[in-house]
Design an enzyme around this catalytic site. Structure first.
Site, short mmCIF file in Angstrom:
data_model
loop_
_atom_site.label_atom_id
_atom_site.label_comp_id
_atom_site.label_asym_id
_atom_site.label_seq_id
_atom_site.Cartn_x
_atom_site.Cartn_y
_atom_site.Cartn_z
N GLU A 1 0.82 -1.15 -0.01
CA GLU A 1 0.10 0.08 -0.17
C GLU A 1 0.91 1.11 -0.14
O GLU A 1 0.70 2.07 -0.87
CB GLU A 1 -0.86 0.10 1.23
CG GLU A 1 -2.23 1.13 1.04
CD GLU A 1 -3.19 0.49 2.19
OE1 GLU A 1 -3.35 -0.46 2.46
OE2 GLU A 1 -3.97 1.49 2.37
N GLU B 1 2.27 1.81 -3.44
CA GLU B 1 1.14 2.05 -4.16
C GLU B 1 0.91 3.78 -3.95
O GLU B 1 0.63 4.45 -4.97
CB GLU B 1 -0.08 1.36 -4.22
CG GLU B 1 -1.32 1.63 -4.94
CD GLU B 1 -2.71 1.33 -4.31
OE1 GLU B 1 -2.69 0.33 -3.58
OE2 GLU B 1 -3.67 1.40 -5.10
N CYS C 1 -8.41 -1.88 3.86
CA CYS C 1 -8.38 -3.10 4.67
C CYS C 1 -9.65 -3.35 5.53
O CYS C 1 -9.80 -4.37 6.32
CB CYS C 1 -7.24 -3.25 5.65
SG CYS C 1 -6.31 -1.62 6.21
N SER D 1 -7.46 2.03 -2.39
CA SER D 1 -6.08 1.13 -2.56
C SER D 1 -6.51 -0.12 -3.09
O SER D 1 -7.51 -0.48 -2.76
CB SER D 1 -5.44 1.21 -1.43
OG SER D 1 -4.36 -0.02 -1.53
N LYS E 1 -15.47 -9.47 7.82
CA LYS E 1 -14.46 -10.30 7.34
C LYS E 1 -15.03 -11.82 6.87
O LYS E 1 -14.50 -12.47 6.03
CB LYS E 1 -13.36 -10.87 8.52
CG LYS E 1 -12.37 -9.42 8.67
CD LYS E 1 -11.54 -9.15 7.75
CE LYS E 1 -10.57 -7.87 8.12
NZ LYS E 1 -9.91 -7.64 6.84
N GLU F 1 -16.14 -11.00 3.46
CA GLU F 1 -15.10 -10.70 2.55
C GLU F 1 -14.13 -11.94 2.14
O GLU F 1 -13.92 -12.13 0.87
CB GLU F 1 -14.09 -9.65 3.32
CG GLU F 1 -12.77 -9.42 2.52
CD GLU F 1 -11.65 -8.70 3.34
OE1 GLU F 1 -11.42 -9.14 4.59
OE2 GLU F 1 -10.90 -7.78 2.94
N GLU G 1 -13.98 -12.65 -5.89
CA GLU G 1 -12.80 -12.22 -6.20
C GLU G 1 -11.47 -12.54 -5.22
O GLU G 1 -10.61 -12.32 -5.64
CB GLU G 1 -12.68 -10.60 -6.54
CG GLU G 1 -13.14 -9.87 -5.41
CD GLU G 1 -14.50 -9.33 -5.29
OE1 GLU G 1 -15.26 -10.33 -5.60
OE2 GLU G 1 -14.82 -8.17 -4.68
N CYS H 1 -10.45 -1.42 14.41
CA CYS H 1 -10.76 -2.95 14.41
C CYS H 1 -11.17 -3.33 15.97
O CYS H 1 -11.94 -4.31 16.31
CB CYS H 1 -9.75 -3.67 14.05
SG CYS H 1 -9.29 -3.32 12.20
#
Lengths: 389, 600, 159
Positions: B283, B286, B310, B330, B369, B372, B377, B526
């Site tokens: 990241e 990036e 994230c 990102s 999560k 996710e 993908e 989190c």
């Protein structure tokens, strides 16, 4: 017998006189006159109108609003329908004076959806008043601007509660809020707002033009003025009657031609059901509730069925947010069904009476605080009939 | 500040409180316990359960202590026959509507309704009770399960969803006794605009909302000798799972947890912080690449500010509400997903295990999560990169089920490789942590020197303020980063999607001159995730954050790029950040979704 | 996976342009949509949500609160018979029966020709002229079975 022929709202009225007088004096003085008159809200709760205005007047804000509560939904009540049909200009004049008094430039009439057929009538009155310069820009060259808009309800009894009404107008579910802050502090669009009943506003032009003392010559101490009573049920001439506050139920029943009734529901479904022994009690803010709905029951009526009808109403019409009202009314109705079937124990009945008490003390708004009244009064006054079946 | 003080009386004793204090707060200060149910410290006040009612002298009716703000001297009673009767009956009413199958309820022992019933010594139903469930359970979602039979209409979930998170998946429907809490059109929760953050679960007083628990499948995998079950643990569960075993909030139990996980039967215990470091490398690179394209090449297509990706709750929030602006995110996968992809490729090859036999479990503080790891993908390894997302609460139950008390566990390290995480990876758990970790690395890549903050602690972006901003001027750059010389890097941090919305609305209007933004869906980051132990309060979240920062201070490696195991991964496999392999395994794309309606 | 932003289909934009873009327009908008279309579709709710920038769930929550707003297709005429006390005492039962018989449906149903929906309503403030009912925006009172038959016939003929 008390003199009962004196009328205010169904008496003489010249459009604009009250407003003209109001605009010629300071807002504070208008408020003082209303306070002095002892006028109390005619929707049922009976809050002193002048005081409400004073609270809103004292709030500093760029915008303030006045709202006419035309969400007349109490079972057995139809007086506002009559006023809005026959005297809409008077309602709007009262609203305009209220606006002037508290410093509001905009007023609303919250009209219950069921009364949509009166809408055109009200809009016509608005147009007429504008033509007469009694509404709109620069009213009677006083430099006071005031506009009125009608907002419709859509079938929700609880929106007659002032905070629910405001929530509804704000675009939310019509659920009453916690107080404080009161509507006079934070109401429509979060601005100071006064909500007055249709009938209350109708008295305003009279009080301003004829004076507080004149108004106080009607009614009794603490319950001044006349009151419109919507009378229905087992009588010869149902309709709207204007009578002085303080009148006894007996006197009222005589006027409306009720022949030997067994029971009378005073103050609508949220009011109380009285038996003969109480017919000599006066109707006033200190006595039998003066909400204005009078439903008369003849000898042949089954009071348990009556109670069931009321409770079905509340189970549906509760907004459903607070525990005692949402669950309590349902439990009371369930209890009535048990009584009907004859399988309600004394012990359980006592639990339900405690439940009523708790609903009255701990419900969030007037709906849940008054809905157990019918249960309590019918059980108390018609014990033999409803319990020993 | 000069605040007006008001004299009040509670149960005959006199107190002075600040104007605007609620009776509930005043009672708390006075050491008087008022039972509550619809009240939650994170939420707007509803005043609807009528459990916290008190008597105010001069008032005919009772007043909810949570909603009444003291503006004038009042005399309050908190214990009287009238109050006791009201609380008791209102509780009875709720109990009668609640389908109380407590033994089979995930909240057994941790249910606020149950504990009130216990406190009030309730030994029977005053009113006829619900004997059979009335509603079907909605388990359409990977993340959240809704069981309306347990719902007591306190509306905490609605206030969480609408006010706290600005999502609006849940609302009240109907009126009177038929009021129900549901989704738009009463659709299954998987088909409405829900970001899976699970904040509603954390605030539900009963078991009406819970996470979709995969424990049975995980046990099955553990019991299957063919399967090689790897667990990766995120930093936030480690700072919170102790709460489930009687430790006070803010106790980090990382090493005891490692021992417990091995005892349960996981074949390897890895540290998600390792993958967090990997995320920072990718990241951070990036970000530098985006800035270079913007500043040097004048490329207008590349989007700045770049926003972190994230937090899967935040990602889905963006997919729903900002579908036109997903290019700001990102392309990096979250640490959980990067880890899964690395385990089933690099690690599998390294240790010679068939990746189809590997089951990756991720211990996460998070409900989202779960969604996710089930995204289509997220299969770049050729397999489902991460098989199961497990919440802190569910992990605690698994440990207990295995007959283990965390307190009795020895302290054990992670397995290696992939078991070493830097401090930078650790602080991912707290809001602002990703930003801090990224700055530590990016600044050092560009200048060759550590960030100019004492002990590497970038304090301006720490804390619990909803939106925080900071600026850092880059000086004395290395030759290849001359183009960044003198550039002031503007960054912002937001946690909770209501705050995310504030920042995003600025970005959309072009009013935000940030280069980099960290967004976490959950309040506190989190550590306040939807899978964390219940209850959650600002104090508890603060304690967890303290635990994380304390642990970080003493770690040997505190910058992602200095993680030796990570350097080894790059050397042996990825080559360098943003390499072809990296792009294949560690980066992703996003799906624009409906803003007002969402089907499928 | 299918993602559909149903808002792309516009169904009530003609109505929305007449309103101010603020939260307190919500109820007036809903009433207007309900009046013109007879009910409020999911698409309409999404469009209103988009217009006011609020979640669809909130729009639906408000719709579900008000008994006069409907999410189900109704007949051209909604007949609402008052079931509260004064109407009940004045012979609601007889009216109930004749309505069911005349329309051939139960309360809560819509005739197969799509002309009538039959419902109950709570007190409509016609207690002095009970029993009473609303048909769309109009009120009919002092009802007798004969009068009901006449009203229904007239409405049928109007079509």
């Amino acid at each position: 017998m008390k003199q009962i022929k004196k009328k205010i709202l169904f008496g003489e009225y010249v459009s604009g006189i009250g407003l003209e007088k109001a605009l010629s004096i300071k807002p504070e003085d208008v408020i003082k006159e209303i306070k002095d008159s002892g006028l109390r809200g005619r929707g049922g709760a009976g809050f002193p109108t002048g005081l409400k205005w004073e609270f809103a007047f004292k709030e500093e804000s760029d915008e303030k609003y006045v709202i006419c509560n035309a969400d007349e939904g109490e079972p057995g009540t139809f007086k506002d329908r009559k006023l809005l049909t026959e005297q809409p200009e008077k309602v709007i004049e009262g609203l305009t004076i209220a606006g002037y008094a508290i410093g509001a430039k905009r007023g609303f009439i919250y009209l219950r959806g069921e009364y949509i057929y009166i809408l055109k009538n009200i809009e016509k009155a608005i147009t007429n008043l504008k033509e007469k310069n009694l509404l709109g820009e620069n009213i009677l060259n006083s430099n006071f601007h005031f506009d009125v808009e009608v907002r419709l309800g859509a079938g929700a009894y609880v929106c007659g509660e002032e905070f629910a009404l405001i929530e509804s107008m704000n675009g939310y579910r019509g659920e009453p809020r916690n107080k404080p802050p009161f509507p006079t502090q934070k109401g429509f669009r979060d601005k100071p707002t006064v909500v007055n009943n249709v009938e209350t506003l109708c008295f305003v032009p009279y009080i301003v033009s004829k004076g507080a003392e004149w108004f106080k010559s009607f009614g009794i101490e603490g319950s001044t003025g006349t009151k419109l009573f919507s009378v229905s049920g087992d009588i010869e001439h149902p309709g709207v009657y204007e009578l002085e506050l303080g009148i006894t139920l007996n006197e009222l029943l005589e006027v409306v031609g009720a022949k030997n009734p067994k029971a009378v529901q005073v103050g609508g479904a949220a009011g109380i059901c009285v038996a003969k022994k109480d017919f000599d009690r006066p109707i006033s803010f200190q006595g039998l509730p003066p909400g204005g709905s009078i439903i008369v029951f003849g000898e042949h009526r089954d009071m348990l069925k009556v109670l069931k009808n009321f409770l079905e109403f509340f189970v549906e019409e509760s907004c459903g947010q607070c525990t005692p009202c949402r669950e309590g009314n349902y439990r009371l109705l369930e209890g009535v069904n048990m009584l009907e079937k004859g399988n309600c124990s004394y012990r359980y009945l006592r639990e339900l009476l405690t439940l009523c008490e708790v609903m009255k003390t701990s419900s969030k708004c007037g709906l849940g605080q008054t809905s157990p009244n019918c249960f309590l009064s019918i059980l108390e006054n018609f014990k033999d009939e409803v319990i020993f079946r | 500040m000069n605040r007006e003080m008001i004299d009040i009386r509670i149960d005959g004793k006199e107190f002075k409180v600040e104007k605007g204090t609620t009776i509930l707060e005043a009672c708390k200060m006075a050491g008087i316990n008022i039972p509550t149910l619809c009240y939650h410290p994170d939420l707007t006040v509803a005043g609807i359960c009528r459990i916290c009612v008190v008597e105010i002298e001069g008032m005919k009716t009772l007043t909810p202590a949570c909603a009444f703000q003291i503006e004038r001297p009042v005399s309050v009673k908190t214990n009287s026959p009238k109050i006791r009767k009201a609380r008791r009956i209102n509780l009875d009413l709720l109990l009668s509507e609640h389908y109380g199958d407590c033994y089979t309820c995930v909240r057994n022992g941790k249910c606020e309704l149950q504990s009130l019933a216990r406190d009030y010594g309730i030994d029977n139903y005053r009113f006829p009770s619900v004997i059979k469930p009335k509603y079907e359970i909605d388990n359409s979602s990977y993340a959240i399960v809704r069981d309306q039979n347990k719902c007591i209409s306190c509306k905490r979930c609605i206030r969480t969803c609408i006010d706290l998170q600005k999502v609006g998946a849940l609302e009240t429907f109907g009126r009177g006794h038929s009021v129900r809490i549901s989704t738009a059109l009463n659709k299954p929760i998987a088909e409405v605009i829900c970001i899976n953050c699970g904040q509603c679960i954390n605030r539900c007083p009963t078991g009406a909302l819970r996470a979709n628990d995969p424990a049975d499948f995980i046990w099955e995998a553990i019991d299957d000798p063919e399967k090689f079950v790897i667990i990766q643990t995120a930093p936030s569960p480690r700072a919170a799972i102790g709460e489930e075993f009687g430790y006070p909030p803010g106790t980090s139990v990382t090493k005891k947890l490692n021992a417990a996980l091995r005892r349960i039967g996981f074949d390897r215990v890895f540290d998600t912080n390792f993958a967090a470091d990997l995320t920072i490398m990718e990241e951070g690179s990036e970000l530098i690449e985006r800035l270079k394209k913007r500043i040097v090449e004048g490329d207008e297509i590349v989007k700045v500010p770049m926003i972190t990706s994230c937090s899967p709750g935040w990602v889905k929030f963006a997919e729903h509400y900002y579908p036109e602006h997903l290019n700001h995110l990102s392309t990096c996968k979250s640490p959980q997903q990067m880890f899964g992809a690395i385990i089933k490729t690099y690690y599998a090859r390294k240790v010679g295990i068939d990746p189809s036999k590997i089951v990756v479990v991720a211990l996460m503080p998070c409900a989202a999560k779960k969604f996710e790891c089930n995204r289509p993908e997220m299969r770049d390894s050729g397999f489902k990169d991460v098989d199961f997302g497990l919440t802190t609460r569910e992990m605690a139950t698994m440990i207990k089920e295995a007959g283990i008390d965390l307190k009795d566990m020895p302290e054990k390290d992670f397995d290696h490789p992939l078991g070493l995480g830097s401090g930078a990876g650790l602080i991912f758990g707290a809001t602002g942590g990703v930003m801090e970790a990224a700055i530590r690395t990016v600044y050092e890549i560009v200048t060759g020197k550590p960030v100019p903050f004492k002990n590497l602690e970038i304090t301006p972006i720490r804390g619990m303020e909803g939106v925080r901003e900071a600026s850092l001027t880059i000086e004395n750059t290395l030759p290849e980063y001359r183009w960044l010389e003198g550039v002031t890097l503007n960054v912002a941090v937001a946690h909770g999607t209501a705050n995310a919305k504030k920042i995003m609305d600025k970005v959309v209007k072009g009013e935000a001159d940030y280069h980099f933004i960290e967004i976490m869906a959950c309040p506190g980051g989190c550590l306040g995730g939807g899978g964390q132990p219940i209850p959650t309060t600002p104090e508890i979240r603060m304690a967890r954050a303290r635990a994380i920062y304390e642990e970080e201070k003493n770690l040997p490696v505190r910058k992602s790029h200095e993680n030796p195991e990570l350097q080894q991964l790059y050397k042996e496999f990825l080559k360098h950040p943003l390499s072809e392999v990296s792009h294949k395994l560690l980066h992703t794309h996003y799906t624009p979704r409906g803003k007002y309606f969402f089907v499928g | 996976m299918v993602n559909i932003d149903i808002c792309k289909q516009k169904e009530i934009s003609g109505i929305l342009v007449r309103f101010e873009k603020r939260r307190d327009s919500l109820l007036p908008i809903l009433i207007e949509v309900n009046r013109i279309h007879g009910f409020i579709t999911p698409i309409a709710m999404a469009e209103i949500a988009e217009f006011l920038e609020i979640p669809v769930a909130e729009v639906h929550g408000v719709v579900s609160f008000y008994h006069f707003l409907s999410t189900k297709k109704r007949g051209k005429y909604t007949v609402r018979l008052c079931k509260t006390i004064s109407c009940e005492m004045a012979g609601k039962e007889k009216i109930e029966k004749i309505l069911k018989k005349e329309l051939g449906i139960n309360f809560g149903e819509t005739t197969s020709d799509g002309l009538f929906t039959l419902e109950y309503t709570n007190c409509i403030g016609m207690c002095d002229k009970s029993p009473a009912m609303l048909v769309n925006d109009n009120v009919y009172f002092n009802l007798t079975p004969e009068k009901v038959i006449k009203v229904i016939d007239e409405l049928r003929k109007r079509d």
